[in-house]
Design a protein around this motif. Sequence first.
Motif, mmCIF file in Angstrom:
data_model
loop_
_atom_site.group_PDB
_atom_site.id
_atom_site.type_symbol
_atom_site.label_atom_id
_atom_site.label_comp_id
_atom_site.label_asym_id
_atom_site.label_seq_id
_atom_site.Cartn_x
_atom_site.Cartn_y
_atom_site.Cartn_z
ATOM 1 N N SER A 1 6.441 -36.389 77.273
ATOM 2 C CA SER A 1 7.631 -36.177 76.438
ATOM 3 C C SER A 1 7.720 -37.313 75.437
ATOM 4 C CB SER A 1 8.890 -36.154 77.305
ATOM 5 O OG SER A 1 8.854 -35.074 78.191
ATOM 6 N N TYR A 2 7.981 -36.962 74.187
ATOM 7 C CA TYR A 2 8.035 -37.926 73.105
ATOM 8 C C TYR A 2 9.440 -37.954 72.512
ATOM 9 C CZ TYR A 2 2.979 -37.664 73.347
ATOM 10 O OH TYR A 2 1.671 -37.711 73.789
ATOM 11 N N ALA B 1 11.248 -27.579 70.272
ATOM 12 C CA ALA B 1 12.033 -28.602 70.953
ATOM 13 C C ALA B 1 13.476 -28.143 71.009
ATOM 14 C CB ALA B 1 11.941 -29.929 70.219
ATOM 15 N N ARG C 1 1.504 -33.985 81.183
ATOM 16 C CA ARG C 1 2.771 -33.499 80.639
ATOM 17 C C ARG C 1 3.476 -34.735 80.085
ATOM 18 N NH1 ARG C 1 6.972 -29.391 83.041
ATOM 19 N NH2 ARG C 1 8.760 -29.940 81.761
ATOM 20 N N LEU D 1 9.969 -34.224 68.017
ATOM 21 C CA LEU D 1 10.791 -35.291 68.548
ATOM 22 C C LEU D 1 11.548 -35.989 67.454
ATOM 23 C CD1 LEU D 1 8.153 -36.768 70.909
ATOM 24 C CD2 LEU D 1 10.064 -35.307 71.461
ATOM 25 N N VAL E 1 13.850 -33.754 72.142
ATOM 26 C CA VAL E 1 12.759 -34.097 73.056
ATOM 27 C C VAL E 1 11.768 -32.942 73.099
ATOM 28 C CG1 VAL E 1 12.136 -34.668 75.423
ATOM 29 C CG2 VAL E 1 14.253 -35.561 74.433
ATOM 30 N N ASN F 1 7.397 -40.474 77.525
ATOM 31 C CA ASN F 1 7.749 -40.372 78.945
ATOM 32 C C ASN F 1 8.780 -41.434 79.331
ATOM 33 O OD1 ASN F 1 5.938 -38.251 79.155
ATOM 34 N ND2 ASN F 1 4.266 -39.601 79.736
ATOM 35 N N THR G 1 8.125 -31.733 74.895
ATOM 36 C CA THR G 1 7.199 -31.975 75.993
ATOM 37 C C THR G 1 5.868 -31.344 75.648
ATOM 38 O OG1 THR G 1 9.002 -31.979 77.579
ATOM 39 C CG2 THR G 1 6.796 -31.636 78.451
#
Length: 160
Positions: free
Chosen positions: A153-154, A134, A151, A21, A142, A58, A144
Amino acid sequence: MIHPLRRAASLPFLLAMTVLLAGCAGSPTSPGTPPPPPPPAVVDSTMIPGSYGLSTVNTKALPVVILSDSLYTLEVTSAAATMTSGHHFTIAITTRETVDGNVSIYTDTVAGTWSVSGLTITLVSAADGSVATATWDATHLVVTQMDATARDSYGYVRKP
């Protein structure tokens, strides 16, 4: 209840995923501002090196609960990533774990190497060889993380 060793075992993968990320999370466009340019056809690896701070999990601002049940909560409170021009990375992620009302703070670190192919950045953990990938759209990177129960996402933002 999730045993603390499960938390520790899943963190290297979580950390490897968060490093991906380490791209730039852009600021929202103001009214009347022209739209951002289209994404590149390939990622320019010279644009990636730098220091990054975690801004969202998220799409929610930190701290964010990523695991929870009646007697257990795991929250991401912060993370910092460094991507070097020598294609090495380091990510330190701080979590707050609450087990049966008892709070513990942990900072875990993962390091390894990164590479680029097309629009994909691949990170490989030096500790266990785990791989995370990513995609990058010239503004956002992003990643995941998926496991049996979640699940997530960062999103990271480049530090000035």
